[in-house]
Enzyme design. Structure first.
Site, PDB file in Angstrom:
ATOM      1  N   TYR A  89      -4.578  11.591  29.826  1.00  0.00           N
ATOM      2  CA  TYR A  89      -5.422  11.796  30.995  1.00  0.00           C
ATOM      3  C   TYR A  89      -6.549  10.774  31.077  1.00  0.00           C
ATOM      4  O   TYR A  89      -7.122  10.554  32.147  1.00  0.00           O
ATOM      5  CB  TYR A  89      -6.019  13.206  30.988  1.00  0.00           C
ATOM      6  CG  TYR A  89      -5.022  14.319  31.242  1.00  0.00           C
ATOM      7  CD1 TYR A  89      -3.702  14.040  31.571  1.00  0.00           C
ATOM      8  CD2 TYR A  89      -5.405  15.638  31.140  1.00  0.00           C
ATOM      9  CE1 TYR A  89      -2.791  15.057  31.793  1.00  0.00           C
ATOM     10  CE2 TYR A  89      -4.502  16.676  31.363  1.00  0.00           C
ATOM     11  CZ  TYR A  89      -3.188  16.379  31.691  1.00  0.00           C
ATOM     12  OH  TYR A  89      -2.299  17.385  31.910  1.00  0.00           O
ATOM     13  N   LYS A 105       4.547  16.039  18.690  1.00  0.00           N
ATOM     14  CA  LYS A 105       5.907  15.518  18.890  1.00  0.00           C
ATOM     15  C   LYS A 105       6.061  14.322  17.962  1.00  0.00           C
ATOM     16  O   LYS A 105       6.374  13.205  18.362  1.00  0.00           O
ATOM     17  CB  LYS A 105       6.108  15.130  20.359  1.00  0.00           C
ATOM     18  CG  LYS A 105       7.558  14.878  20.750  1.00  0.00           C
ATOM     19  CD  LYS A 105       8.443  16.089  20.631  1.00  0.00           C
ATOM     20  CE  LYS A 105       9.859  15.756  21.102  1.00  0.00           C
ATOM     21  NZ  LYS A 105      10.827  16.831  20.770  1.00  0.00           N
ATOM     22  N   ASP A 135       8.151  21.224  21.931  1.00  0.00           N
ATOM     23  CA  ASP A 135       9.262  21.905  22.614  1.00  0.00           C
ATOM     24  C   ASP A 135       9.632  23.199  21.890  1.00  0.00           C
ATOM     25  O   ASP A 135       9.964  24.214  22.530  1.00  0.00           O
ATOM     26  CB  ASP A 135      10.484  20.992  22.753  1.00  0.00           C
ATOM     27  CG  ASP A 135      10.772  20.156  21.518  1.00  0.00           C
ATOM     28  OD1 ASP A 135       9.944  20.130  20.594  1.00  0.00           O
ATOM     29  OD2 ASP A 135      11.835  19.523  21.474  1.00  0.00           O
ATOM     30  N   ASP A 172      -2.445  21.371  27.994  1.00  0.00           N
ATOM     31  CA  ASP A 172      -2.499  21.741  29.406  1.00  0.00           C
ATOM     32  C   ASP A 172      -1.271  22.563  29.784  1.00  0.00           C
ATOM     33  O   ASP A 172      -1.365  23.620  30.430  1.00  0.00           O
ATOM     34  CB  ASP A 172      -2.577  20.466  30.248  1.00  0.00           C
ATOM     35  CG  ASP A 172      -2.957  20.743  31.693  1.00  0.00           C
ATOM     36  OD1 ASP A 172      -3.149  21.920  32.061  1.00  0.00           O
ATOM     37  OD2 ASP A 172      -3.053  19.774  32.468  1.00  0.00           O
ATOM     38  N   ASP A 212      -0.976  27.091  30.053  1.00  0.00           N
ATOM     39  CA  ASP A 212      -0.566  27.728  31.304  1.00  0.00           C
ATOM     40  C   ASP A 212       0.657  28.618  31.077  1.00  0.00           C
ATOM     41  O   ASP A 212       0.760  29.704  31.653  1.00  0.00           O
ATOM     42  CB  ASP A 212      -0.261  26.675  32.368  1.00  0.00           C
ATOM     43  CG  ASP A 212      -1.514  26.198  33.084  1.00  0.00           C
ATOM     44  OD1 ASP A 212      -2.615  26.643  32.701  1.00  0.00           O
ATOM     45  OD2 ASP A 212      -1.399  25.397  34.020  1.00  0.00           O
TER      46      ASP A 212
END
Length: 351
Positions: free
Chosen positions: A142, A189, A221, A245, A249
């Site tokens: 970001y 990851k 994942d 993020d 959610d």
């Protein structure tokens, strides 16, 4: 205690849910003999409309001077639907996080006994869920270099992390784990990404300083799957900006409504409290939005001031409202749906 709180209502349903959090906070202050000085400030699309900037210098000065910030939401469809817009509400959020050095986003996920069957997941999978994500908030993709190449036919976004950014977030994760069940999961990851390998080796090097904490390392994942299968397997999870993020959610709907989960964004000095839902522009001005996530964010604020009785009083009255069906339309399930303002009034009166 006298508290000076910056009040950033923002966009969409932000002003409506913030108003209810102020009602309840003022009721708590009256009950426990505190004084709260609220200082409103502009941010997001509202600030763009007023001064052309989503996080004005005046707003930043107010936030810096405050003991804490209570924040509503940022975002407006007219910017979402305009890819060419040079100034966007979300830029204000990123700028606020960066200028206030809010590097750690603290997002709890828990269930409410009276709502457990409203979750999209089966009761037996979610009972006992009580986990906290710590998401790194001021680094990663970001904030990395981005741009277009090849006559606008190629786009790139760069994910960059410095070891110190990882260490300060991980330190908060270890400290939080020590106060809870002494379990910490580092989400990355590392089989693909170099930044994830930096995350993993940095956290591994810190394990010796917290020998009582059991640390696990899982790929993002796999965590995404296990959050649906067995969320109560987790306690404290730390991760980078983009992964956090998305995962937070996903975790938020375990409770049965995204309108229920609070959060805090903290740095070495500043602290900001906000609901995890967005600006929900479709509901703006209709007095139908669920204010409980914002009110529970205020409870987190009180707790961080070591006002634990005050925080508990808010959580208790929220649980009472849920068990008695004093809820907005997202939770009414065919029963009476109360307006946003009515829920706020009921909570304030029953503190």
């Amino acid at each position: 205690m006298k508290l000076n709180i910056a009040l950033l209502a923002g966009d969409g349903i932000g002003p409506e849910v913030i108003e209810q959090a102020v009602k309840v906070s003022n009721a708590i202050a009256s009950k426990f003999n505190h004084e709260i000085n609220w200082t409103p400030a502009l941010t997001g699309a509202a600030a763009i409309d007023a001064v052309g900037e989503p996080y004005p210098d005046e707003t930043h000065a107010i936030c810096e001077a405050a003991d804490a910030v209570l924040f509503g939401a940022i975002g407006h469809p007219r910017f979402d639907n305009d890819p060419s817009a040079k100034v966007r509400p979300e830029q204000g959020l990123l700028k606020m996080r960066q200028k206030l050095e809010l590097f750690a986003n603290v997002r709890p996920t828990f269930t409410f006994p009276s709502l457990i069957d409203k979750s999209p997941l089966k009761r037996e999978r979610i009972e006992g869920t009580d986990l906290i994500f710590l998401r790194e908030l001021t680094g990663g993709i970001y904030f990395g270099e981005r741009g277009r190449l090849n006559a606008n036919e190629t786009a790139f976004d760069t994910c960059t992390y410095h070891r110190n950014e990882v260490k300060r977030l991980a330190k908060k994760g270890f400290e939080l784990a020590m106060k809870r069940s002494k379990k910490l999961c580092c989400v990355d990851k590392a089989n693909v990404l170099e930044t994830s390998r930096l995350w993993r080796e940095t956290v591994q090097a810190m394990e010796k300083d917290y020998p009582e904490v059991a640390v696990s390392y899982e790929f993002v994942d796999a965590v995404a799957m296990r959050l649906v299968q067995w969320p109560n397997a987790y306690d404290v999870l730390i991760t980078e900006n983009l992964f956090g993020d998305i995962l937070t959610d996903e975790a938020s709907v375990i409770s049965g409504s995204m309108g229920l989960m609070p959060s805090a964004s903290v740095g070495e000095k500043a602290k900001l409290y906000e609901p995890i839902h967005g600006s929900y522009p479709q509901a703006a001005g209709k007095d139908i939005a669920n204010p409980l996530a914002t009110i529970l964010s205020a409870a987190m604020m009180f707790e961080d001031f070591d006002l634990t009785d005050e925080a508990k009083a808010i959580r208790d009255v929220v649980n009472k409202s849920l068990s008695e069906g004093i809820v907005t339309e997202d939770l009414a399930d065919g029963g009476k749906a109360y307006k946003t303002s009515e829920v706020g009034d009921w909570l304030a009166a029953n503190v």
